[in-house]
Scaffold this active site. Structure first.
Site, PDB file in Angstrom:
ATOM      1  N   ARG A 117       0.865  -1.183   0.000  1.00 17.86           N
ATOM      2  CA  ARG A 117       0.000   0.000   0.000  1.00 17.86           C
ATOM      3  C   ARG A 117       0.900   1.231   0.000  1.00 17.86           C
ATOM      4  O   ARG A 117       2.121   1.090   0.017  1.00 17.86           O
ATOM      5  CB  ARG A 117      -0.899   0.005   1.237  1.00 17.86           C
ATOM      6  CG  ARG A 117      -0.102   0.137   2.527  1.00 17.86           C
ATOM      7  CD  ARG A 117      -0.975   0.426   3.732  1.00 17.86           C
ATOM      8  NE  ARG A 117      -0.158   0.483   4.943  1.00 17.86           N
ATOM      9  CZ  ARG A 117      -0.639   0.728   6.157  1.00 17.86           C
ATOM     10  NH1 ARG A 117      -1.922   0.918   6.348  1.00 17.86           N
ATOM     11  NH2 ARG A 117       0.158   0.778   7.197  1.00 17.86           N
ATOM     12  N   CYS A 121       2.842   6.494  -7.428  1.00 15.68           N
ATOM     13  CA  CYS A 121       3.724   7.590  -7.827  1.00 15.68           C
ATOM     14  C   CYS A 121       2.915   8.891  -7.784  1.00 15.68           C
ATOM     15  O   CYS A 121       1.880   8.983  -8.431  1.00 15.68           O
ATOM     16  CB  CYS A 121       4.242   7.340  -9.234  1.00 15.68           C
ATOM     17  SG  CYS A 121       4.906   8.841  -9.993  1.00 15.68           S
ATOM     18  N   ASN A 155      -4.144   8.201   3.263  1.00  9.83           N
ATOM     19  CA  ASN A 155      -3.739   7.684   4.573  1.00  9.83           C
ATOM     20  C   ASN A 155      -2.224   7.791   4.713  1.00  9.83           C
ATOM     21  O   ASN A 155      -1.485   7.339   3.835  1.00  9.83           O
ATOM     22  CB  ASN A 155      -4.116   6.200   4.699  1.00  9.83           C
ATOM     23  CG  ASN A 155      -3.883   5.652   6.093  1.00  9.83           C
ATOM     24  OD1 ASN A 155      -4.588   6.033   7.030  1.00  9.83           O
ATOM     25  ND2 ASN A 155      -2.896   4.794   6.245  1.00  9.83           N
ATOM     26  N   GLU A 156      -1.785   8.413   5.771  1.00  9.19           N
ATOM     27  CA  GLU A 156      -0.351   8.474   6.078  1.00  9.19           C
ATOM     28  C   GLU A 156       0.493   8.686   4.825  1.00  9.19           C
ATOM     29  O   GLU A 156       1.350   7.853   4.479  1.00  9.19           O
ATOM     30  CB  GLU A 156       0.089   7.217   6.825  1.00  9.19           C
ATOM     31  CG  GLU A 156      -0.551   7.116   8.201  1.00  9.19           C
ATOM     32  CD  GLU A 156       0.076   6.030   9.083  1.00  9.19           C
ATOM     33  OE1 GLU A 156       0.660   5.088   8.540  1.00  9.19           O
ATOM     34  OE2 GLU A 156      -0.037   6.152  10.313  1.00  9.19           O
ATOM     35  N   CYS A 161       9.348   8.725  -4.776  1.00 11.33           N
ATOM     36  CA  CYS A 161       9.409   8.047  -6.069  1.00 11.33           C
ATOM     37  C   CYS A 161      10.495   8.700  -6.924  1.00 11.33           C
ATOM     38  O   CYS A 161      10.698   9.911  -6.858  1.00 11.33           O
ATOM     39  CB  CYS A 161       8.056   8.132  -6.756  1.00 11.33           C
ATOM     40  SG  CYS A 161       7.997   7.259  -8.341  1.00 11.33           S
ATOM     41  N   CYS A 163      10.869   7.975 -10.438  1.00 10.64           N
ATOM     42  CA  CYS A 163      10.616   7.564 -11.821  1.00 10.64           C
ATOM     43  C   CYS A 163      10.830   8.728 -12.792  1.00 10.64           C
ATOM     44  O   CYS A 163      11.079   9.859 -12.385  1.00 10.64           O
ATOM     45  CB  CYS A 163       9.200   7.008 -11.935  1.00 10.64           C
ATOM     46  SG  CYS A 163       7.930   8.294 -11.891  1.00 10.64           S
ATOM     47  N   CYS A 166       8.423  11.570 -12.219  1.00  6.34           N
ATOM     48  CA  CYS A 166       8.830  12.409 -11.082  1.00  6.34           C
ATOM     49  C   CYS A 166      10.035  13.268 -11.463  1.00  6.34           C
ATOM     50  O   CYS A 166      10.139  14.421 -11.035  1.00  6.34           O
ATOM     51  CB  CYS A 166       9.123  11.559  -9.853  1.00  6.34           C
ATOM     52  SG  CYS A 166       7.605  10.944  -9.063  1.00  6.34           S
ATOM     53  N   GLU A 314      -5.278   8.014  15.210  1.00  3.91           N
ATOM     54  CA  GLU A 314      -5.031   6.598  15.484  1.00  3.91           C
ATOM     55  C   GLU A 314      -4.112   6.460  16.685  1.00  3.91           C
ATOM     56  O   GLU A 314      -3.185   7.246  16.862  1.00  3.91           O
ATOM     57  CB  GLU A 314      -4.299   5.909  14.309  1.00  3.91           C
ATOM     58  CG  GLU A 314      -5.070   5.740  13.042  1.00  3.91           C
ATOM     59  CD  GLU A 314      -4.240   4.992  11.974  1.00  3.91           C
ATOM     60  OE1 GLU A 314      -3.302   4.258  12.329  1.00  3.91           O
ATOM     61  OE2 GLU A 314      -4.526   5.179  10.785  1.00  3.91           O
ATOM     62  N   TYR A 364      -2.691  -9.533  13.930  1.00  6.20           N
ATOM     63  CA  TYR A 364      -2.367  -9.530  15.363  1.00  6.20           C
ATOM     64  C   TYR A 364      -2.257  -8.123  15.929  1.00  6.20           C
ATOM     65  O   TYR A 364      -1.822  -7.937  17.064  1.00  6.20           O
ATOM     66  CB  TYR A 364      -1.068 -10.297  15.621  1.00  6.20           C
ATOM     67  CG  TYR A 364      -1.179 -11.770  15.288  1.00  6.20           C
ATOM     68  CD1 TYR A 364      -2.282 -12.517  15.693  1.00  6.20           C
ATOM     69  CD2 TYR A 364      -0.179 -12.414  14.560  1.00  6.20           C
ATOM     70  CE1 TYR A 364      -2.394 -13.857  15.380  1.00  6.20           C
ATOM     71  CE2 TYR A 364      -0.282 -13.761  14.245  1.00  6.20           C
ATOM     72  CZ  TYR A 364      -1.388 -14.484  14.656  1.00  6.20           C
ATOM     73  OH  TYR A 364      -1.500 -15.813  14.347  1.00  6.20           O
ATOM     74  N   HIS A 365      -2.602  -7.122  15.124  1.00  2.73           N
ATOM     75  CA  HIS A 365      -2.587  -5.750  15.641  1.00  2.73           C
ATOM     76  C   HIS A 365      -3.707  -5.592  16.665  1.00  2.73           C
ATOM     77  O   HIS A 365      -4.801  -6.115  16.490  1.00  2.73           O
ATOM     78  CB  HIS A 365      -2.787  -4.756  14.487  1.00  2.73           C
ATOM     79  CG  HIS A 365      -2.447  -3.341  14.858  1.00  2.73           C
ATOM     80  ND1 HIS A 365      -3.261  -2.568  15.643  1.00  2.73           N
ATOM     81  CD2 HIS A 365      -1.379  -2.570  14.552  1.00  2.73           C
ATOM     82  CE1 HIS A 365      -2.700  -1.371  15.810  1.00  2.73           C
ATOM     83  NE2 HIS A 365      -1.559  -1.348  15.154  1.00  2.73           N
TER      84      HIS A 365
HETATM   85  C1  GLA Z   1      -0.971   3.094  10.443  1.00  2.00           C
HETATM   86  C2  GLA Z   1      -2.059   3.008   9.395  1.00  2.00           C
HETATM   87  C3  GLA Z   1      -3.109   2.003   9.708  1.00  2.00           C
HETATM   88  C4  GLA Z   1      -2.521   0.766  10.327  1.00  2.00           C
HETATM   89  C5  GLA Z   1      -1.725   1.146  11.546  1.00  2.00           C
HETATM   90  C6  GLA Z   1      -1.144  -0.048  12.264  1.00  2.00           C
HETATM   91  O1  GLA Z   1      -1.146   4.095  11.343  1.00  2.00           O
HETATM   92  O2  GLA Z   1      -2.637   4.235   9.094  1.00  2.00           O
HETATM   93  O3  GLA Z   1      -3.772   1.690   8.515  1.00  2.00           O
HETATM   94  O4  GLA Z   1      -1.691   0.136   9.406  1.00  2.00           O
HETATM   95  O5  GLA Z   1      -0.654   1.954  11.138  1.00  2.00           O
HETATM   96  O6  GLA Z   1      -0.356   0.354  13.341  1.00  2.00           O
HETATM   97 ZN    ZN Z   2       7.171   8.783  -9.795  1.00  3.01          ZN
END
Ligand code: GLA
Ligand code: ZN
Length: 678
Positions: A117, A121, A155-156, A161, A163, A166, A314, A364-365
C-alpha cells in the site's frame, strides 16, 4: 499570542471516540455485534473506507457503493458519526496493471510491481485522475449524508518516487522555484565537482544511481537532495489538494484532514499545514521512549494550525504488529496516553482499530474488539471505561488552547540539512537534540508551543531553538527582537550554519545568530559516541558527547566550561545579555541532567517553572477553554502513586472531587487528574 490560520474542526458535542472500522472485511451478522459493543464502549465515531478502493471501484468504469452505503447508513441509524476516507492510499490491482507507471520507482531505480500500500507515484497522471475521480464520486454521494463528520483524504502520505515522471515533475518544480539555471547553479553550488547544468533536462532526481553513495542520507549535493525532499513534500501535497478540491466541488463545508505521523522526517508538514482544515495524526511512539517523546509530537501537530486543537486519529488500544516485538500497553497505559493527547490539544481520541482483521499482516494488531468478539477482555473494558470518562468531560476541553509562554522552533529543513550533511558528525540526530530541550522544559512544568521558523514569536518569553542548522528569512531578527524586549532565546551547537540552500554563511559561526549569542565558534571537534567530555556547570559536572564547538566569547559570559582536551576551560555554555533579555548558546550535546539544568535556569528567569517541577514523573499541561475555564491535566507516568500538595484550589472533572490549595493530592499509579482551576 496571535493565532492565524487556525482552521476549523468538525463541530462535535464531546470528544469524538472510536476509530478505524472496516466491516467490509467481515459478514453482516458481525456488524450487529459491532454496533452493540460500540454502544457499550461509548464509541460514537467511525473512520471508514480507508482501504476500500478495490471494492468501491472494481474496474476503471465501474463504481460500486453498495457496501459503503450500508456502512454509513448503519452508522447514521445507530447515531454514530463517520470520518469518511477517500481510500486512495492503496492502489487496486487493476489500476497498477493497466497503468504500470502508477507504481513507484524506488531509490535504487527499480520500478515496483503491484503490492503493498502507499504505493503510488505522486506524479502519475493516471493515479491523480483516478484518485481525484474517486474522491469526487464519494463527495457527490455522501456530502449530505447525516453521518458525515469529516473527510479523511488518503492515509499516512509518505514515500519517495524516482521515476521518469517524477524526474520531469522535479524539473518543472525547479523551474518554478529558480526561474533560471544560473540561479539553480548558484543555489546548489554546482561549480563544485563540475556540476554546472546547461539544460534543465540534465537534472536527475538524487538517488542511488545519481548523487547518493551510501543511502538516502549520503549525497554529494545537499542542495539537490534538500530540494528533492521539498519537491516530494509538494508532490504528495498536490495529490491531497487535488482530492480536496474534488470534495469541495460537492461539499463546501465538512472539514477535511489527512492523518499525519508526527515527527515524520520525509514530509515537511509545515508546508502542508495551511491546506489542512484541521490537523490529525497517528500516535505510535517508539518503544521505550519517554512520555515527552509523544508529547513533543502532539505539540508539533498542534503547532500546525497555530495552536488549534487536533485529532488523535489513530493509536493502538493495546499492541502494534509491525515491530519485531510488540509489547502490550500495560493496564492503565491506554487511559494515560489518551489523556496525554487530550492534555496537549487533542479534541478526538480514535483508535486503529475497532475490530481485528482476520488475515494479512495486521491480524495480530491490537483492536478494541478481538477476533472472538468478546466484551469481557481487559482491553475492551479499559476502552469502555475510558469511553465513560470522556462522556463525563462533555464539551469542556473542546476548542481549548494551550497558554504557552515557551516556544520551541522545529524546522524540517534543519532536520534534513543536518542529517544529510557530511560532517561534522553523522551521530547527531535532530529529533534527539530537540527532544532533550523539549523534555527539559516540559519536565520543569512549562507548556511549550512547537512552532515553525515563520511563527509569530512576539507572545513568548522563552524561545528554544536547538540544532537550528538552517536560518531562513528574517528569523534571526525576530529572535533578536524576543531578547531585546526581555525574553530569552536559547540555541545550540550546529545552529546558524547554512542558508535556505544549505550554503554556509560567509561569516563567523553561528552566522545570523552570532550577534544575539555574543560568541564566535572557531572550530568544532566531533568524536565517537563512546567519548565523554566532562563539562563543569555550576556546582556540578555533567557529560557531553558527539560534537564540541570551541567558542570564543564576544560579549557572552561562560556558564559552563569543557573539562578536558586542548580546549579545557573554554566555554561549553554561554549567556549573553541582549537588550532587556538574553541569548544562551549550548555548544555541545550535554547529557539530560545538563540540559535540564540550563533550561531550568532559563525558565526560572521568567518564572516559568511549574508547581510540580520536582516530580519528574508527573506531567502537567494546561488548556484554556473558549469560555474561560482553565484546565490543568496531571499525568502520573510512574507505576507508583504520586503524592503532591495541591498548588491551587481545583475540582477534578473525572471524580468531581474538590481539593483546596495546600491539601494533599494523590495520583494513582499511571493516574490522571483533569483539574478545573478555581
Ligand atoms: C498506520 C495506518 C493504519 C494501520 C496502523 C497499524 O497508522 O494508518 O492503517 O496500518 O498503522 O499500526
Ligand atoms: Zn514517480
Amino acid at each position: 499570542m496571535t493565532f492565524r490560520n487556525d482552521g476549523k474542526l468538525p463541530p462535535t458535542a464531546k470528544i469524538p471516540y472510536g476509530g478505524d472500522y472496516n466491516p467490509e472485511q467481515w459478514p453482516d451478522e458481525v456488524w450487529d455485534e459491532d454496533h452493540r459493543l460500540f454502544t457499550v464502549a461509548g464509541i460514537d465515531t467511525l473512520t471508514v473506507g480507508v482501504f476500500s478502493w478495490s471494492l468501491t471501484q472494481p474496474a476503471e468504469d465501474t463504481y460500486d457503493f453498495t457496501i459503503l452505503d450500508r456502512i454509513l447508513d448503519r452508522a447514521a441509524a445507530e447515531g454514530r458519526q463517520v470520518c469518511l476516507a477517500t481510500g486512495t492510499a492503496a492502489l487496486p490491482p487493476w489500476l497498477a496493471k493497466k497503468y504500470p507507471e502508477a507504481n513507484r520507482t524506488d531509490f535504487e531505480g527499480r520500478r515496483h510491481r503491484y503490492g503493498q500500500r502507499h504505493n503510488f507515484c505522486p506524479s502519475s497522471p493516471a493515479y491523480r485522475r483516478l484518485a481525484t475521480a474517486l474522491a469526487d464520486r464519494l463527495a457527490e454521494r455522501y456530502a449530505h449524508h447525516p453521518a458525515l463528520l469529516a473527510w479523511h483524504i488518503n492515509n499516512e502520505y509518505g514515500g519517495v518516487c524516482y521515476c521518469e515522471l517524477c524526474a520531469d515533475a522535479f524539473r518543472t518544480w525547479l523551474r518554478n522555484k529558480y526561474a533560471t539555471l544560473d540561479a539553480l547553479n548558484d543555489a546548489w553550488c554546482t561549480t563544485f565537482w563540475s556540476h554546472r547544468y546547461t539544460g534543465w533536462a540534465e537534472i536527475e532526481p538524487p538517488s542511488a544511481l545519481t548523487e547518493h553513495w551510501r543511502g538516502p542520507d549520503h549525497t554529494a549535493f545537499q542542495g539537490t537532495t534538500l530540494d528533492y525532499s521539498r519537491f516530494t513534500t509538494d508532490a504528495l501535497l498536490g495529490c491531497f489538494l487535488a482530492e480536496k478540491e474534488a470534495i469541495r466541488r460537492h461539499d463546501p463545508e465538512t472539514p477535511v484532514t489527512t492523518n499525519l505521523m508526527g515527527m515524520f522526517r520525509p514530509l515537511d508538514y509545515h508546508r502542508w499545514a495551511p491546506h489542512l482544515d484541521f490537523a490529525s495524526w497517528d500516535n505510535y511512539p517508539p518503544l521505550d521512549a519517554p512520555p515527552t517523546r509523544a508529547a513533543l509530537a502532539h505539540d508539533l501537530m498542534r503547532g500546525l494550525k497555530n495552536g488549534a486543537p487536533f485529532w488523535l486519529m489513530e493509536q493502538t488500544p493495546s499492541t502494534t504488529a509491525c515491530r519485531d516485538v510488540n509489547p502490550l500497553k500495560r493496564p492503565g497505559e491506554l487511559r494515560l496516553t489518551t489523556f496525554q493527547a487530550i492534555a496537549h490539544g487533542a479534541d478526538a481520541a480514535l483508535y486503529f482499530q475497532m475490530r481485528a482483521s482476520r488475515g494479512a499482516c495486521e491480524k495480530y494488531h491490537g483492536a478494541v474488539i478481538g477476533h472472538a468478539g468478546r466484551d469481557d477482555t481487559r482491553v475492551f473494558r479499559e476502552v469502555a471505561d475510558l469511553g465513560r470518562e470522556l462522556e463525563l468531560l462533555e464539551n469542556v476541553t473542546l476548542g481549548a488552547r494551550t497558554p504557552a509562554r515557551t516556544a520551541l522552533v522545529y524546522d524540517w529543513d534543519s532536520w534534513w540539512a543536518l542529517e544529510i550533511s557530511d560532517g561534522p558528525s553523522r551521530l547527531v540526530r535532530y529529533v534527539d537534540v530537540v527532544h532533550a530541550y523539549y523534555r527539559a522544559a516540559r519536565e520543569a512544568g512549562a507548556d511549550v508551543d512547537v512552532v515553525p521558523q515563520t511563527a509569530d514569536l512576539t507572545g513568548y518569553d522563552v524561545v528554544l531553538a536547538p540544532a537550528l542548522h538552517m536560518i531562513k528569512g528574517d528569523l534571526a531578527a525576530r529572535l533578536e527582537a524576543v531578547a531585546a524586549r526581555g525574553g530569552t532565546v536559547l540555541s545550540t551547537f550546529l545552529s546558524g550554519r547554512v542558508d535556505e540552500h544549505d550554503r554556509a554563511f560567509l561569516t563567523d559561526v553561528p552566522g545570523p545568530l552570532a550577534d544575539l549569542m555574543g560568541i564566535r565558534v572557531d572550530e568544532w571537534d566531533s568524536r565517537p559516541a563512546e567519548f565523554v567530555q566532562p563539562v563543569h556547570l555550576g556546582e556540578s559536572v555533567c557529560e557531553a558527547r558527539l560534537v564540541f564547538e570551541i567558542v570564543l566569547p564576544r560579549g557572552a559570559e561562560p556558564v559552563a566550561t569543557y573539562g578536558a582536551d586542548f580546549y579545557a576551560g573554554t566555554p561549553a555554555v554561554t549567556r549573553h545579555p541582549y537588550g532587556e533579555g538574553e541569548g544562551w548558546y549550548v555548544a555541545t550535546a550535554l547529557d539530560q541532567p545538563g540540559v535540564d539544568q540550563v533550561v531550568r535556569r532559563v525558565l526560572a528567569r521568567h518564572d516559568l517553572l511549574g508547581p510540580y517541577a520536582d516530580h519528574p514523573t508527573v506531567e502537567t499541561a494546561h488548556r484554556a477553554a473558549p469560555d474561560g475555564t482553565r484546565l490543568l491535566f496531571l499525568l502520573n507516568h510512574a507505576p507508583e502513586p504520586a503524592r503532591l500538595d495541591a498548588h491551587t484550589t481545583a475540582t477534578d472533572l473525572l471524580t468531581g472531587k474538590r481539593t483546596e490549595e495546600g491539601e494533599p493530592l494523590t495520583l494513582d499509579p499511571l493516574g490522571v487528574a483533569v483539574l478545573r482551576l478555581h
